[in-house]
Design a protein around this motif. Sequence first.
Motif, short mmCIF file in Angstrom:
data_model
loop_
_atom_site.label_atom_id
_atom_site.label_comp_id
_atom_site.label_asym_id
_atom_site.label_seq_id
_atom_site.Cartn_x
_atom_site.Cartn_y
_atom_site.Cartn_z
N LEU A 180 41.32 35.35 29.79
CA LEU A 180 41.01 35.02 31.19
C LEU A 180 40.06 33.83 31.29
N GLY A 181 39.49 33.40 30.18
CA GLY A 181 38.64 32.21 30.20
C GLY A 181 37.20 32.54 30.53
N PRO A 182 36.26 31.81 29.90
CA PRO A 182 34.83 32.12 30.07
C PRO A 182 34.31 31.94 31.49
N VAL A 183 34.89 31.01 32.26
CA VAL A 183 34.37 30.79 33.62
C VAL A 183 34.63 32.03 34.47
N ARG A 184 35.90 32.41 34.52
CA ARG A 184 36.25 33.59 35.29
C ARG A 184 35.50 34.82 34.78
N LEU A 185 35.42 34.99 33.46
CA LEU A 185 34.79 36.19 32.91
C LEU A 185 33.29 36.22 33.17
N THR A 186 32.67 35.05 33.15
CA THR A 186 31.24 34.99 33.46
C THR A 186 31.01 35.42 34.91
N GLY A 187 31.87 34.93 35.80
CA GLY A 187 31.79 35.34 37.21
C GLY A 187 32.03 36.83 37.36
N ALA A 198 47.90 22.78 54.66
CA ALA A 198 46.72 23.50 54.18
C ALA A 198 47.10 24.94 53.82
N ILE A 199 47.95 25.54 54.63
CA ILE A 199 48.35 26.92 54.34
C ILE A 199 49.16 26.99 53.04
N GLY A 200 50.06 26.06 52.86
CA GLY A 200 50.86 26.03 51.62
C GLY A 200 49.99 25.86 50.40
N ALA A 201 49.01 24.97 50.50
CA ALA A 201 48.12 24.74 49.36
C ALA A 201 47.23 25.95 49.11
N GLY A 202 46.75 26.56 50.19
CA GLY A 202 45.89 27.75 50.06
C GLY A 202 46.66 28.89 49.42
N LEU A 203 47.91 29.05 49.85
CA LEU A 203 48.74 30.10 49.28
C LEU A 203 48.96 29.88 47.79
N ALA A 204 49.23 28.64 47.42
CA ALA A 204 49.43 28.34 45.99
C ALA A 204 48.20 28.72 45.18
N GLY A 205 47.03 28.38 45.72
CA GLY A 205 45.79 28.72 45.02
C GLY A 205 45.62 30.22 44.86
N SER A 206 45.90 30.96 45.93
CA SER A 206 45.68 32.41 45.90
C SER A 206 46.68 33.12 44.99
N MET A 207 47.94 32.71 45.05
CA MET A 207 48.97 33.43 44.28
C MET A 207 48.96 33.10 42.78
N THR A 208 48.36 31.96 42.44
CA THR A 208 48.31 31.59 41.01
C THR A 208 46.94 31.88 40.39
N LEU A 209 45.97 32.25 41.23
CA LEU A 209 44.62 32.54 40.74
C LEU A 209 44.69 33.61 39.65
N GLY A 210 44.00 33.36 38.55
CA GLY A 210 44.01 34.35 37.46
C GLY A 210 45.41 34.60 36.94
N VAL A 211 46.26 33.57 36.97
CA VAL A 211 47.67 33.67 36.55
C VAL A 211 48.38 34.80 37.32
N GLY A 212 48.04 34.90 38.62
CA GLY A 212 48.74 35.86 39.49
C GLY A 212 48.49 37.32 39.13
N GLN A 213 47.42 37.58 38.39
CA GLN A 213 47.18 38.94 37.90
C GLN A 213 46.14 39.69 38.73
N PHE A 214 46.21 39.50 40.05
CA PHE A 214 45.30 40.24 40.93
C PHE A 214 46.11 41.28 41.71
#
Lengths: 509, 509
Positions: free
Chosen positions: B77-84, B265-281
């Motif tokens: 998951l990477g140190p940035v995400r894991l630190t958070g 903006a909505i399309g870009a926001g959606l892309a960010g949310s659905m790919t965050l953490g490789v979509g593993q939320f």
Amino acid sequence: MAAAPVWSVDPRTGKQREQVAVEATAQEVDATVRAAHQARGALADRTVRSALLRSAADELEAAKGTLIEVADAETALGPVRLTGELARTCYQLRAFADIVDEGAFLDVVIDHPDDTATPPVPDLRRHKVPLGVVAVYSASNFPFAFSVPGGDTASALAAGCPVVVKAHPDHPGLSELVAKVLRRAAARHGVPEGVLGLVHGFEAGVELVRHPLVAAAGFTGSVRGGRALFDAAAARPVPIPFHGELGSLNPVLVTEAAAAERAEAIGAGLAGSMTLGVGQFCVKPGLVLAPASAAGDRLVKSLTDAVSDTDAGVLLDHRMRDHFVAGVAERTRLPDVESPVTPGAGGEHTVSAGFLTVPASRLAAEGEHDLLLEECFGPVTVVVRYEDDAEVRAVLSRLPGNLTATVHLSEEEGAGQGRGAEILGELTPLAGRVLVNAWPTGVAVAPAQHHGGPYPATTSTSTSVGGTAIERWLRPVAYQNSPQALLPQELRDDNPLGLPRRFNGRLER
Amino acid sequence: MAAAPVWSVDPRTGKQREQVAVEATAQEVDATVRAAHQARGALADRTVRSALLRSAADELEAAKGTLIEVADAETALGPVRLTGELARTCYQLRAFADIVDEGAFLDVVIDHPDDTATPPVPDLRRHKVPLGVVAVYSASNFPFAFSVPGGDTASALAAGCPVVVKAHPDHPGLSELVAKVLRRAAARHGVPEGVLGLVHGFEAGVELVRHPLVAAAGFTGSVRGGRALFDAAAARPVPIPFHGELGSLNPVLVTEAAAAERAEAIGAGLAGSMTLGVGQFCVKPGLVLAPASAAGDRLVKSLTDAVSDTDAGVLLDHRMRDHFVAGVAERTRLPDVESPVTPGAGGEHTVSAGFLTVPASRLAAEGEHDLLLEECFGPVTVVVRYEDDAEVRAVLSRLPGNLTATVHLSEEEGAGQGRGAEILGELTPLAGRVLVNAWPTGVAVAPAQHHGGPYPATTSTSTSVGGTAIERWLRPVAYQNSPQALLPQELRDDNPLGLPRRFNGRLER
């Protein structure tokens, strides 16, 4: 195929009074649930809900004469008890109206954005919303207070949930009458009559808990029936909460010091509690730990005298009478079990009260005496004679969950000398209500009441009596980042409804 | 028979790193649960619980370097995400410490006797007590926040319940390390290390939920695994509460006006949310209702651009990668389903993000397209193009329960003009959290948070994030007629602990 008739039966004679309804088919259950679901919108306004509950109480009081007459004819509980129970039921409906008006049950929590939190907190506002249609399975032994107009119905309507009641076959005529009264109260406030559905029949009850639009269920009855419905609720494609009150032994512990101080009063009090309503209370003290000492002998003597003086009584139906007679006989046959006053069949339609005794050592380990750790519905209790604290602990450790657990202490023990606090601590894991120097029969309707307990007392951690019973029919919903203009009034900063809430972490009265 | 080894695996290579433990046998599960049960008395004091939770946060922070390194090696998951995530976990532990200190969760209610009530009210005092040992089933996707030191553990310890964690096989090495850290924190306050048990292995997990001394369970994971454990919990001789978070589509509705106003903006926001953490939320937006208009086309275009720019990522394990690739392929084969950016296998160990589109009419009635209404774990979402409000309602009516539901509104709609409030009302029955002009990924730890929703989002009406998560591990007990000297301090009139409570009906801050 002709619909199966539902008969009203007189338990004093075992004879059919009249046909009052027919059993609901699967199609009728479906139509009833759909009508209830359709009515849910009319309950969205809290002021409508509290007004409906108050009108229901008014209408029940107005119909009192007929209701008591029919209730007595179907249950043999007698007009005095039934009049009291109806009063309690109306009090309960009005108590829930007050709860609806106050609004604390909505559990409103509002958090403004906070960038210092980890991770940052956005604007979040939470309250509780009704679950949907609630199925209510009525009890036999409280034809008002735990039946059509009882605590489950009152708390569900208070929460904003329409109700479909499965009528108890021991009072189907009363159930029909009361449902009509409640529908009249609903109509007065523009709520469709479908908000209170009523179905008869065993199969209808099973259909009901499986219906996709039923969102939760409340049940008061036997372990066997309740567990079957609990299992059905859990096995659904979409499981639903099942709040069942199934069975309870309600153990009582009398300390040596308490017995030495007032054995006679305790024996007489126990006789009154265990025979009240012909022993047909879910909180009947069914197992009493009394010392094997001379003081304990005095307690047993006092109990013997008082129970011997008790008149034979009529149980709610003849099947229960058969179960009682058979259950008592089976228990009496166990080694070392004695019956100073033998309970059993009274006349052709009655039963007589009695009690059994057994040495505590017989219950210390698994064996045939475990039958004594099962509830026996009716006017019987088991007095377990113990030698010492170790025997008390051994018996307590073998008990299933209970609605109540009671201890009778001496004056000194009550004042904090001796093991009083320690005993309270030992009883707490066993029950949902712990009593000191009192009897468990009589369940007050009050904010602090808890009528529930570890399984099989209840199938959940909830209560079916008291203000918090409303929590069973609600679920929380949080709104994130919503403009206030779009939110329900309950969640707005300026608190137009004056609700108690938690606002930015701080509790506001 | 030799004990089955538990291997730590590197998802970036699929290679075993090292053996970190062995699977627990039934006997070992039993011993672990008994040790936890034995430790419960040490949690009775609330000051010990809050101190333990704060020490746990301190100790985790002190061990941060090693923990992040091992977590990254096992989860990618990477140190940035894991630190958070570790910071969030510590924040959460401290938040529960504050909740313990405040004591509102005890729900203290005190009623003095009232002879004017029907029936009369005796002295009644209610508070909440811990249920007992809690089984926690960790999630794969949050190796800290929904795992050994996560919200279930923190809330259970806060409630006074010892915990036995079933480790997730995707990070067994980290689980062992964290358990040691938590035990060290417990030992600092004289709490036996058994208060935090840890077991590995599928069979051990099943044994755990069936153990007679396990009183409740918390679970975060798949519908299939969660339902099997839920069924086992319900089938026990003594059923226990099972609070499972299983799966969620997290629907998003974009109104025509919102798309017209800010499609890009909505399309870009959606892309960010659905790919965050490789979509593993668990709150990944998995189904997006976008208009079939020109504005909707712009949204899809913007989403296409942003998702095309997303790097391939490593999923938590190779089984998930196989499921993702197969799930996407199965969905893509459906008639009228298009994939403007085709998701699927990336390199040998990675997956690439993408999304599908489908006309809303394909989802209006039961059929093969219902597969699109099931969660697909990983970086993919389904954009459902709708013609009108009727199509939106038809699709919404077919959705299973969700953790979240989101609407994107135009500025005017947000200000109260148009259907904004109505849409909020339509989304409320679908989810436990409803968002406006935001994305569901990111679950704040806050009093108003609700992370739960209608089944299969959760198996109960509870939350696994936020202050009220503590309610899952408690049950009420009422004391009747007890001398105050024998009662817990929490229930005394003079309120020596300064608890918020309801006293004779009145809420006291």
